[in-house]
Design a protein around this motif. Structure first.
Motif, mmCIF file in Angstrom:
data_model
loop_
_atom_site.group_PDB
_atom_site.id
_atom_site.type_symbol
_atom_site.label_atom_id
_atom_site.label_comp_id
_atom_site.label_asym_id
_atom_site.label_seq_id
_atom_site.Cartn_x
_atom_site.Cartn_y
_atom_site.Cartn_z
ATOM 1 N N TYR A 142 17.351 -31.643 -2.186
ATOM 2 C CA TYR A 142 18.346 -31.609 -3.437
ATOM 3 C C TYR A 142 19.632 -31.577 -2.512
ATOM 4 O O TYR A 142 19.897 -31.249 -1.592
ATOM 5 C CB TYR A 142 18.195 -30.454 -4.129
ATOM 6 N N GLU A 161 17.147 -27.922 -12.657
ATOM 7 C CA GLU A 161 17.859 -29.432 -12.246
ATOM 8 C C GLU A 161 18.532 -30.173 -13.592
ATOM 9 O O GLU A 161 19.708 -30.463 -13.301
ATOM 10 C CB GLU A 161 16.643 -30.081 -11.685
ATOM 11 N N ARG A 162 17.883 -30.070 -14.408
ATOM 12 C CA ARG A 162 18.358 -30.856 -15.712
ATOM 13 C C ARG A 162 20.009 -30.094 -16.044
ATOM 14 O O ARG A 162 20.841 -31.097 -16.330
ATOM 15 C CB ARG A 162 17.652 -30.561 -16.911
ATOM 16 N N PHE A 211 12.837 -32.835 -16.616
ATOM 17 C CA PHE A 211 12.112 -31.547 -17.077
ATOM 18 C C PHE A 211 11.910 -30.270 -16.425
ATOM 19 O O PHE A 211 11.393 -29.284 -16.805
ATOM 20 C CB PHE A 211 10.486 -31.996 -17.143
ATOM 21 N N ASP A 212 12.788 -30.407 -15.121
ATOM 22 C CA ASP A 212 13.014 -29.040 -14.624
ATOM 23 C C ASP A 212 14.233 -28.378 -15.108
ATOM 24 O O ASP A 212 15.242 -28.901 -15.006
ATOM 25 C CB ASP A 212 13.141 -29.171 -13.101
ATOM 26 N N GLU A 213 14.192 -27.360 -15.659
ATOM 27 C CA GLU A 213 15.174 -26.714 -16.454
ATOM 28 C C GLU A 213 16.696 -26.611 -15.744
ATOM 29 O O GLU A 213 17.630 -26.987 -16.123
ATOM 30 C CB GLU A 213 15.093 -25.333 -17.227
ATOM 31 N N LEU A 224 17.567 -24.906 -5.365
ATOM 32 C CA LEU A 224 16.638 -25.577 -5.553
ATOM 33 C C LEU A 224 16.433 -26.452 -3.899
ATOM 34 O O LEU A 224 15.447 -27.041 -3.436
ATOM 35 C CB LEU A 224 16.797 -26.846 -6.464
ATOM 36 N N HIS A 238 11.755 -34.335 -1.182
ATOM 37 C CA HIS A 238 11.924 -33.115 -2.265
ATOM 38 C C HIS A 238 13.049 -32.284 -2.067
ATOM 39 O O HIS A 238 13.115 -31.271 -2.583
ATOM 40 C CB HIS A 238 10.649 -32.308 -2.494
ATOM 41 N N THR A 254 4.957 -32.923 -23.749
ATOM 42 C CA THR A 254 6.481 -33.400 -23.717
ATOM 43 C C THR A 254 7.082 -34.000 -24.784
ATOM 44 O O THR A 254 8.462 -33.956 -24.825
ATOM 45 C CB THR A 254 6.201 -34.663 -22.269
ATOM 46 N N ARG A 293 10.389 -31.009 1.956
ATOM 47 C CA ARG A 293 10.539 -30.189 0.828
ATOM 48 C C ARG A 293 11.594 -29.150 1.087
ATOM 49 O O ARG A 293 12.173 -28.581 0.646
ATOM 50 C CB ARG A 293 9.279 -29.379 0.388
ATOM 51 N N ASN A 304 13.746 -36.260 -8.732
ATOM 52 C CA ASN A 304 14.636 -35.684 -9.699
ATOM 53 C C ASN A 304 14.037 -35.629 -11.044
ATOM 54 O O ASN A 304 13.730 -36.628 -11.587
ATOM 55 C CB ASN A 304 15.987 -36.404 -9.727
ATOM 56 N N SER A 305 13.814 -34.327 -11.648
ATOM 57 C CA SER A 305 13.003 -34.184 -13.017
ATOM 58 C C SER A 305 13.874 -33.622 -13.949
ATOM 59 O O SER A 305 14.347 -32.335 -13.867
ATOM 60 C CB SER A 305 11.791 -33.477 -12.532
#
Ligand code: FIX
Ligand code: ZN
Length: 418
Positions: A32, A153-154, A149-151, A39, A30, A183, A359, A146-147
Motif C-alpha cells: 500500500y 482502506e475505503r 470492502f476493507d473499511e 495497512l 499486497h 455483499t 505483502r 485495493n478493496s
C-alpha cells in the motif's frame, strides 16, 4: 556494441546481467501507499509473521491456534524465529527469503540477533523505506490490491490522498463475486439500490459501483481469486455477476480482469490467513469465457501446478488471455523454473512470468532477487539453444525481450503500448 552478436560462451553472463538490471513492473502485490497507514507492512516482525511462515511454524510448535493468535506480533515473530531459524536450518523458500532480504538491506544475518535487527528498522520512515526497497528490488512500479470492502482502506480512498505514480491500483472484487448475499446489503448501505435477487436494476447498480471505484482509484485492472469449483456459465451469483456486470464494465472501460484460479479458502480456519489451500481448477470455464467474450481481456494465473500446461495451451488459442505469475505455492524455485521454461517454450515471450505478491514491503527484495535468478537461468538456456541454430543473438534484443517479460508485455496486453 549492443547490436553485436554475443559469443555463445558469453550468453549466460550477458543474460544474467540484463535480467538482474532490467526495471520491473510488479503487476500484483499486497502493498500500500503509506497514506494507508498500518495497512502497509514492513520490518522484521512483519517479515517473520508472514502467513507463509506462520503455516510452516505450526508444523513444529504445539501451541493451540487460539494461543498463538493471542500473542502480540513480536511474540509471534519470536516464536517463528525460534522454530524456523534457530531450532533447524531455514531452508524453505519463505525462510530463505527473510535472510536474502536482510542481507540485501546490509544486515548481518550471521549474528542471528533478532533484537538488533528490530533496532535497525527503527531508523526508517515508511516513505523512505519504500524507495529503498524499490531500488534494491529493481522495481519501477507496482500494482497494489485495493478493496473497497476493507473499511480502513475505503475511508482512505474516500478522503483522498496524493498519489505516488509508482504505486498503481487494482480493484479487488472477491466479496462481490464470492459472497453476494453478504455483499448486497453492504452495497445497499452505500447507496446502491441492489436486491439479492440480481434483477436488472441490481445489475446496473453493481455496474455503477464498479465504475465509481474503478474511476476513484484509477484501477489498472479488476481482480478476483476463484476457487477450484468455479464454473462458467452457471446459475451461481458469481457467474451471473461476472457475465452481466463485471465483464460489461471491463469491456466499456477497457480494463482487463485478472482471474486468480484455484485457491481453496480456509481449508484450516484455525490458521486464519495461513489456512488457505489449493485445488485443481476446471479450465474449461476459462476457455468458455475467453471464447465467448473476445472483447474482454483476461489476465490469468493458476495456483495448481497441474493446471499450468493447460493454461499455456489455452493462451495459444486466445489472444485475449495473458498468463502471469507463479502464484503463492507455485513461487518456489523448482516450480518457477519448470513453469517459466514451459511458458517460454509454448507461448514465447507473450507472458509476464512473475509477480511478487509481496505483502510486506521488504519482501519485494527477495521475491525479485530469487525470481530473477531462476528466470535468467531459463532464458540463458533458450538463447543458447537459439545461438546453436545459427541465429544471431544480440544484447539489444535480449534487453528488449526481458523488458517485455518484466512489464512491457503486460502493458501491451492492457492496451497501454503497441
Ligand atoms: O488472493 C491473493 O491475492 C493471494 O495472493 C493472497 O490471498 C495470499 O494470501 C498471498 O499472499 C499469496 O501469496
Ligand atoms: Zn495476492
Amino acid at each position: 556494441m549492443n547490436a553485436a552478436v554475443i559469443e555463445p560462451s558469453r550468453i549466460d553472463d550477458v543474460v544474467e546481467t540484463i535480467v538482474a538490471s532490467t526495471p520491473i513492473v510488479d503487476i500484483h502485490t499486497h502493498l500500500y501507499d503509506p497514506a494507508f497507514g498500518e495497512l502497509l507492512l514492513w520490518g522484521v516482525d512483519d517479515l517473520l509473521v508472514y502467513h507463509y511462515l506462520v503455516a510452516e511454524a505450526f508444523r513444529y510448535h504445539d501451541l493451540p491456534a487460539e494461543k498463538f493468535w493471542a500473542l502480540s506480533k513480536p511474540q509471534q515473530a519470536d516464536l517463528i524465529w525460534e522454530e524456523l531459524f534457530l531450532r533447524r536450518s531455514p531452508i524453505s523458500e519463505a525462510c530463505r527469503g527473510v535472510l536474502t532480504t536482510l542481507q540485501a538491506l546490509g544486515l548481518d544475518v550471521r549474528r542471528r540477533d533478532l533484537p538488533a535487527l528490530r533496532q535497525w528498522f527503527k531508523q526508517w520512515k515508511a516513505e523512505d523505506f519504500i524507495t529503498r526497497c524499490l531500488e534494491l528490488a529493481g522495481v519501477k512500479s507496482l500494482c497494489m490490491t485495493n478493496s473497497p470492502f476493507d473499511e480502513v482502506e475505503r475511508l482512505v480512498w474516500e478522503k483522498g490522498f496524493r498519489r505516488d505514480e509508482r504505486l498503481a491500483a487494482a480493484l479487488r472484487i472477491d466479496p462481490l463475486l464470492m459472497a453476494w448475499e453478504e455483499t448486497a446489503p453492504v452495497l445497499a448501505r452505500w447507496g446502491y439500490s441492489v436486491d439479492p435477487a440480481l434483477n436488472g436494476k441490481t445489475i446496473s447498480e453493481v455496474r455503477r459501483f464498479l465504475e465509481a471505484w474503478s474511476e476513484r482509484i484509477k484501477a489498472r485492472y479488476l481482480m478476483v481469486s476463484l476457487p477450484p469449483n468455479f464454473d462458467f456459465p452457471s446459475d451461481s451469483a458469481c457467474a451471473r455477476l461476472l457475465e452481466d456486470a463485471v465483464l460489461p464494465h471491463c469491456r466499456d472501460s477497457g480494463l482487463p480482469i485478472a482471474l486468480m484460479l484455484g485457491v481453496k479458502r480456509q481449508v484450516n480456519p484455525q490458521l486464519r490467513g495461513a489456512g488457505d489451500g489449493v485445488g485443481l481448477s476446471n479450465l474449461g470455464a476459462l476457455e468458455r469465457l475467453c471464447a465467448r467474450f473476445p472483447q474482454n481481456k483476461f489476465l490469468v494465473t493458476v495456483l495448481a501446478r497441474e493446471n499450468q500446461h493447460e493454461l499455456c495451451v489455452l493462451a495459444r488459442k486466445f489472444r485475449n488471455l495473458h498468463v502471469f505469475g507463479c502464484w503463492w505455492f507455485m513461487n518456489v524455485p523448482g516450480l518457477v523454473e519448470e513453469t517459466t521454461r514451459m511458458r517460454l517454450e509454448l507461448i514465447g515471450l507473450s507472458v509476464t512470468p512473475q509477480h511478487s505478491d509481496a505483502r510486506v514491503l521488504d519482501q519485494l527484495i527477495y521475491k525479485w532477487q530469487h525470481s530473477r535468478r531462476v528466470i535468467a537461468g531459463v532464458l540463458a538456456e533458450k538463447y543458447s539453444d537459439l545461438a546453436r541454430t545459427g541465429w544471431a543473438v544480440t544484447e539489444a534484443e535480449i534487453r528488449r525481450d526481458v523488458e517485455g517479460l518484466f512489464g512491457g508485455e503486460f502493458e501491451r496486453f492492457c492496451g497501454n503500448r503497441s
